[in-house]
Design a protein around this motif. Structure first.
Motif, PDB file in Angstrom:
ATOM      1  N   ARG A  13       8.246  53.908 -34.438  1.00  0.00           N
ATOM      2  CA  ARG A  13       8.206  53.314 -33.093  1.00  0.00           C
ATOM      3  C   ARG A  13       7.252  54.075 -32.176  1.00  0.00           C
ATOM      4  O   ARG A  13       7.040  55.274 -32.326  1.00  0.00           O
ATOM      5  CB  ARG A  13       9.612  53.300 -32.492  1.00  0.00           C
ATOM      6  CG  ARG A  13      10.600  52.530 -33.359  1.00  0.00           C
ATOM      7  CD  ARG A  13      11.970  52.490 -32.775  1.00  0.00           C
ATOM      8  NE  ARG A  13      12.092  51.526 -31.703  1.00  0.00           N
ATOM      9  CZ  ARG A  13      12.326  50.231 -31.900  1.00  0.00           C
ATOM     10  NH1 ARG A  13      12.470  49.756 -33.109  1.00  0.00           N
ATOM     11  NH2 ARG A  13      12.428  49.408 -30.874  1.00  0.00           N
TER      12      ARG A  13
ATOM     13  N   ARG B 112       6.709  43.441 -32.905  1.00  0.00           N
ATOM     14  CA  ARG B 112       7.654  43.419 -31.792  1.00  0.00           C
ATOM     15  C   ARG B 112       6.933  43.740 -30.489  1.00  0.00           C
ATOM     16  O   ARG B 112       5.867  44.344 -30.498  1.00  0.00           O
ATOM     17  CB  ARG B 112       8.765  44.453 -32.003  1.00  0.00           C
ATOM     18  CG  ARG B 112       9.720  44.071 -33.110  1.00  0.00           C
ATOM     19  CD  ARG B 112      10.650  45.221 -33.423  1.00  0.00           C
ATOM     20  NE  ARG B 112      11.483  44.893 -34.560  1.00  0.00           N
ATOM     21  CZ  ARG B 112      12.640  44.255 -34.480  1.00  0.00           C
ATOM     22  NH1 ARG B 112      13.110  43.894 -33.306  1.00  0.00           N
ATOM     23  NH2 ARG B 112      13.335  43.985 -35.563  1.00  0.00           N
TER      24      ARG B 112
ATOM     25  N   ARG C  53      12.410  41.336 -41.443  1.00  0.00           N
ATOM     26  CA  ARG C  53      11.200  42.094 -41.100  1.00  0.00           C
ATOM     27  C   ARG C  53      11.610  43.528 -40.814  1.00  0.00           C
ATOM     28  O   ARG C  53      12.564  43.776 -40.072  1.00  0.00           O
ATOM     29  CB  ARG C  53      10.520  41.478 -39.880  1.00  0.00           C
ATOM     30  CG  ARG C  53       9.296  42.251 -39.465  1.00  0.00           C
ATOM     31  CD  ARG C  53       8.594  41.595 -38.304  1.00  0.00           C
ATOM     32  NE  ARG C  53       7.639  40.590 -38.754  1.00  0.00           N
ATOM     33  CZ  ARG C  53       7.276  39.546 -38.035  1.00  0.00           C
ATOM     34  NH1 ARG C  53       7.824  39.339 -36.858  1.00  0.00           N
ATOM     35  NH2 ARG C  53       6.381  38.685 -38.493  1.00  0.00           N
TER      36      ARG C  53
ATOM     37  N   CYS D 134      10.565  47.237 -39.380  1.00  0.00           N
ATOM     38  CA  CYS D 134       9.586  48.080 -38.693  1.00  0.00           C
ATOM     39  C   CYS D 134       9.128  49.134 -39.702  1.00  0.00           C
ATOM     40  O   CYS D 134       9.802  49.378 -40.710  1.00  0.00           O
ATOM     41  CB  CYS D 134      10.205  48.788 -37.492  1.00  0.00           C
ATOM     42  SG  CYS D 134      10.761  47.667 -36.200  1.00  0.00           S
TER      43      CYS D 134
ATOM     44  N   CYS E  54      11.453  51.687 -41.945  1.00  0.00           N
ATOM     45  CA  CYS E  54      12.861  51.325 -41.700  1.00  0.00           C
ATOM     46  C   CYS E  54      13.449  50.584 -42.896  1.00  0.00           C
ATOM     47  O   CYS E  54      12.919  49.542 -43.291  1.00  0.00           O
ATOM     48  CB  CYS E  54      12.961  50.433 -40.468  1.00  0.00           C
ATOM     49  SG  CYS E  54      14.628  49.766 -40.273  1.00  0.00           S
TER      50      CYS E  54
ATOM     51  N   ILE F 250      16.379  49.188 -42.811  1.00  0.00           N
ATOM     52  CA  ILE F 250      17.382  48.215 -42.324  1.00  0.00           C
ATOM     53  C   ILE F 250      16.792  46.807 -42.259  1.00  0.00           C
ATOM     54  O   ILE F 250      17.341  45.861 -42.823  1.00  0.00           O
ATOM     55  CB  ILE F 250      17.930  48.639 -40.937  1.00  0.00           C
ATOM     56  CG1 ILE F 250      18.584  50.010 -41.035  1.00  0.00           C
ATOM     57  CG2 ILE F 250      18.928  47.598 -40.413  1.00  0.00           C
ATOM     58  CD1 ILE F 250      18.967  50.613 -39.693  1.00  0.00           C
ATOM     59  N   GLY F 251      15.703  46.655 -41.533  1.00  0.00           N
ATOM     60  CA  GLY F 251      15.037  45.345 -41.475  1.00  0.00           C
ATOM     61  C   GLY F 251      15.804  44.313 -40.679  1.00  0.00           C
ATOM     62  O   GLY F 251      16.131  43.243 -41.190  1.00  0.00           O
ATOM     63  N   CYS F 252      16.068  44.597 -39.408  1.00  0.00           N
ATOM     64  CA  CYS F 252      16.831  43.634 -38.594  1.00  0.00           C
ATOM     65  C   CYS F 252      15.930  42.537 -38.034  1.00  0.00           C
ATOM     66  O   CYS F 252      16.422  41.561 -37.475  1.00  0.00           O
ATOM     67  CB  CYS F 252      17.572  44.336 -37.465  1.00  0.00           C
ATOM     68  SG  CYS F 252      16.514  44.868 -36.112  1.00  0.00           S
TER      69      CYS F 252
ATOM     70  N   CYS G 184      14.763  54.536 -33.943  1.00  0.00           N
ATOM     71  CA  CYS G 184      15.430  53.309 -33.505  1.00  0.00           C
ATOM     72  C   CYS G 184      16.924  53.556 -33.303  1.00  0.00           C
ATOM     73  O   CYS G 184      17.570  54.169 -34.158  1.00  0.00           O
ATOM     74  CB  CYS G 184      15.227  52.233 -34.563  1.00  0.00           C
ATOM     75  SG  CYS G 184      16.135  50.730 -34.207  1.00  0.00           S
TER      76      CYS G 184
ATOM     77  N   PHE H 226      19.296  51.605 -33.644  1.00  0.00           N
ATOM     78  CA  PHE H 226      20.158  50.922 -34.623  1.00  0.00           C
ATOM     79  C   PHE H 226      20.357  51.767 -35.883  1.00  0.00           C
ATOM     80  O   PHE H 226      21.139  51.409 -36.746  1.00  0.00           O
ATOM     81  CB  PHE H 226      19.574  49.565 -35.011  1.00  0.00           C
ATOM     82  CG  PHE H 226      19.434  48.609 -33.858  1.00  0.00           C
ATOM     83  CD1 PHE H 226      20.402  48.549 -32.869  1.00  0.00           C
ATOM     84  CD2 PHE H 226      18.339  47.765 -33.755  1.00  0.00           C
ATOM     85  CE1 PHE H 226      20.283  47.668 -31.804  1.00  0.00           C
ATOM     86  CE2 PHE H 226      18.211  46.884 -32.700  1.00  0.00           C
ATOM     87  CZ  PHE H 226      19.186  46.836 -31.718  1.00  0.00           C
TER      88      PHE H 226
HETATM   89  S1  SF4 Z   1      16.676  48.565 -37.310  1.00  0.00           S
HETATM   90 FE1  SF4 Z   1      15.259  49.264 -35.733  1.00  0.00          FE
HETATM   91  S2  SF4 Z   1      13.520  50.104 -36.819  1.00  0.00           S
HETATM   92 FE2  SF4 Z   1      14.685  48.814 -38.263  1.00  0.00          FE
HETATM   93  S3  SF4 Z   1      13.764  46.764 -38.172  1.00  0.00           S
HETATM   94 FE3  SF4 Z   1      15.448  46.818 -36.701  1.00  0.00          FE
HETATM   95  S4  SF4 Z   1      14.475  47.407 -34.736  1.00  0.00           S
HETATM   96 FE4  SF4 Z   1      13.047  47.949 -36.396  1.00  0.00          FE
END
Ligand code: SF4
Length: 615
Positions: free
Chosen positions: A79, A183, A286, A288, A291, A293-295, A506, A508
């Motif tokens: 980020r 984003r 998607r 970032c 990452c 997680i990919g939210c 992030c 999250f």
């Molecule tokens: S969890 Fe955070 S870093 Fe991962 S894709 Fe979602 S906003 Fe991006």
């Protein structure tokens, strides 16, 4: 240059008035104290700006800054933060986003970009390895973010990444955003600052590697952190259903705001939930950079009647869904997707844009204004064709759009509306976790350092849902609690997220704190542990407060309007946060002066902030 690992060791300085480009060495003392990101940027801006600085004038400074490990594998650190004096709030403007241009800038050899002055004509900045050029952008001015980005990518090839403003930023809509490649930097009007400098876009292509202190150990450690993090249910849900995963829960508890903060529940929440979006339109997650997680949502509506491309586009986040959904009494997911698409192309923050329009709907509903006041546009709850027309007008400042581009408070003043009935704090529309359902969010709204209502600065709605953190002494406090414990938990959360804002992580992503400390140590070579994270967070939070005081912020500005504190039936069961108690306990815990709002001399001394305390 010789610098600690992880960092590139220099900031790109661009003066748009003189068209001069130069390098500034990264300040090791500031890195020691603030690590990077928002803390570093605030410390630099503190010395350059004051309360007389016009946020849209040449003297404002726009600072894009990275955390120490951007461009590496470090968990969820892809980020970039952008800071300036905000044209919307008059205090610290801060917005961060996960984009692929962020690691590109770092790989081009720069930890950050400091932009001063104003260009006479539209320009864009082209960054390649250790170089930057200011180029003419006259042909791009007036174009949307998507088209501008496409044109720019042809100049450096598809591996390059772009961030860009749209007509909203060009026309100085005060809540304009900066669109990244995936984003947006949404809040606090950083797009307007970029527009005031006539800087249309930044394109970057870097090929350097970021050096690490202990590369092999670092890699093994990060892979393990990611593996363990992804075994945690909340991270899996976030990846599977996106940020709108909890829509049903939020509707049940009353956290989802309805009909401009006056409604108690939104029975059609299923139609606009993350699960529904996944079922109907999701093509892929998607991520970032760095990452697991990919939210993020990549969706497609295929051939459609909504005027949207049939190709893949970005799906809306929770905040956007609440903004154009329940706040407007609109159960159409497709219309939310369209509003999101328009804002992303025109360069407007979706939280403020939706907040202003739902405010207008409320005014129409209460008979305070009519269609005549809106250039004849027949706006009502859920009437989304009217919403689309207003979004367009806001970005171009056409007709009533000129007034709307200044935000809800300006609208309220113009129509003679009681400020207690405007859902803003510090001039900014608050985000969409109703503090009547989650009392800790009142602290996020009233007291967060960079604008009225930052969920990134203090995500107490997550803490009350169970995201406690023993090692940081952040206790899970039930949502409707109104005791000093809630204030302490919120203050500690804010300190922790202040650290995140500098580390570039992030919110999250929540691996154990000792794992984060070890990542920093193995990556940079800086000795780091939980205690250092705690003190760094405290220091950054206090620094942001000192910055805001220097900009003219006073404690009188820390107020929540009545509309956000009026008891509702339904999920919140008539509960309201006791802001008087929560705010004063927050000051007590931090040992900040409750009258002036300033951290005490003792705190300033202990945190080593003396050079930022006289203004
Ligand atoms: S969890 Fe955070 S870093 Fe991962 S894709 Fe979602 S906003 Fe991006």
């Amino acid at each position: 240059m010789d610098f600690m690992k992880g960092y590139m060791g220099k900031i790109l300085k661009v003066d748009l008035s003189s068209k001069k480009v130069s390098n500034i060495p990264l300040d090791k003392k500031l890195v020691d104290k603030f690590l990077g990101g928002a803390g570093y940027a605030t410390a630099v801006l503190f010395k350059m700006l004051d309360k007389h600085t016009d946020p849209l004038g040449p003297e404002n400074v726009l600072f894009f800054m990275s955390g120490p490990l951007l461009g590496t594998l470090a968990t969820c650190t892809g980020r970039l933060v952008v800071c300036a004096k905000s044209p919307y709030t008059g205090i610290l403007g801060e917005s961060n986003a996960g984009n692929y241009i962020a690691p590109m800038i770092k790989r081009a050899g720069f930890d950050g970009i400091l932009i001063t002055g104003v260009s006479k004509t539209p320009v864009y900045l082209e960054i390649t390895d250790d170089k930057a050029k200011i180029k003419d952008a006259t042909d791009l001015w007036g174009k949307g973010i998507f088209e501008s980005s496409e044109i720019l990518l042809k100049t450096l090839g598809s591996r390059a990444k772009v961030m860009c403003i749209g007509p909203g930023g060009e026309n100085l809509a005060k809540f304009a955003n900066i669109g990244g490649d995936t984003r947006s930097f949404g809040r606090t009007g950083m797009g307007a600052v970029m527009g005031s400098k006539k800087l249309k876009a930044i394109i970057a292509l870097g090929t350097k590697m970021v050096e690490l202190a202990k590369p092999e150990e670092f890699k093994q450690h990060v892979l393990q952190v990611n593996k363990e993090m992804m075994e945690v249910y909340t991270h899996q849900v976030m990846g599977g259903l996106g940020t709108a995963a909890n829509m049903n829960l939020y509707s049940l508890t009353g956290e989802l705001p309805v009909k401009y903060w006056r409604g108690a529940s939104f029975p059609e929440e299923d139609k606009i939930s993350g699960a529904t979006m996944a079922e109907k339109y999701l093509k892929r997650q998607r991520h970032c950079y760095a990452c697991p997680i990919g939210c993020g949502r990549v969706i497609s509506l295929g051939e459609n009647d909504f005027g949207l491309p049939s190709s893949e586009i970005s799906g809306p986040e929770y905040e956007t869904i609440a903004s154009f959904g329940s706040m407007m009494d609109n159960p159409s997911l497709e219309h939310i997707i369209k509003a999101n698409y328009m804002c992303n192309d025109l360069g407007l923050d979706t939280v403020s844009t939706g907040g202003i329009i739902s405010f207008l709907m409320d005014l129409i509903d209460r008979g305070k204004i009519t269609a005549k006041d809106l250039d004849g546009i027949d706006l009502k709850w859920g009437k989304m064709d009217a919403v689309f027309q207003l979004i367009q007008k806001m970005a171009t400042r056409d007709g009533v759009g000129d007034l709307l581009s200044k935000g809800s408070n300006a609208v309220g003043r113009y129509f003679g509306i009681d400020t207690e009935q405007v859902g803003t704090v510090n001039n900014s529309e608050v985000i969409y976790h109703d503090s009547r359902a989650s009392h800790g969010m009142a602290i996020a709204y009233g007291l967060s350092p960079h604008y009225g209502g930052s969920h990134n600065a203090c995500d107490m709605y997550m803490v009350s849902l169970g995201l406690s953190r023993e090692e940081m002494e952040i206790e899970m406090i039930p949502s409707h609690d109104n005791t000093p414990k809630m204030a302490v938990s919120a203050a500690r959360t804010m300190e922790y997220r202040a650290f995140y804002s500098s580390y570039g992580m992030c919110v999250f992503a929540n691996p154990p704190t000792d794992q984060i400390a070890k990542t920093i140590e193995l990556g940079t070579g800086l000795p780091y542990d939980i205690e250092r994270i705690k003190i760094t967070g405290k220091r950054i939070l206090a620094l942001k407060r000192l910055f805001n005081l220097k900009m003219g912020f006073t404690r009188e500005m820390e107020r929540m309007p009545k509309i956000l504190l009026t008891p509702l039936e339904g999920g919140t069961e008539g509960a309201v946060p006791d802001t008087h108690l929560l705010f004063s306990e927050y000051y007590k815990y931090l040992n900040w002066n409750a009258v002036t709002g300033k951290p005490s001399e003792k705190v300033i001394r202990e945190l080593g902030l003396e050079e930022f305390s006289n203004f």
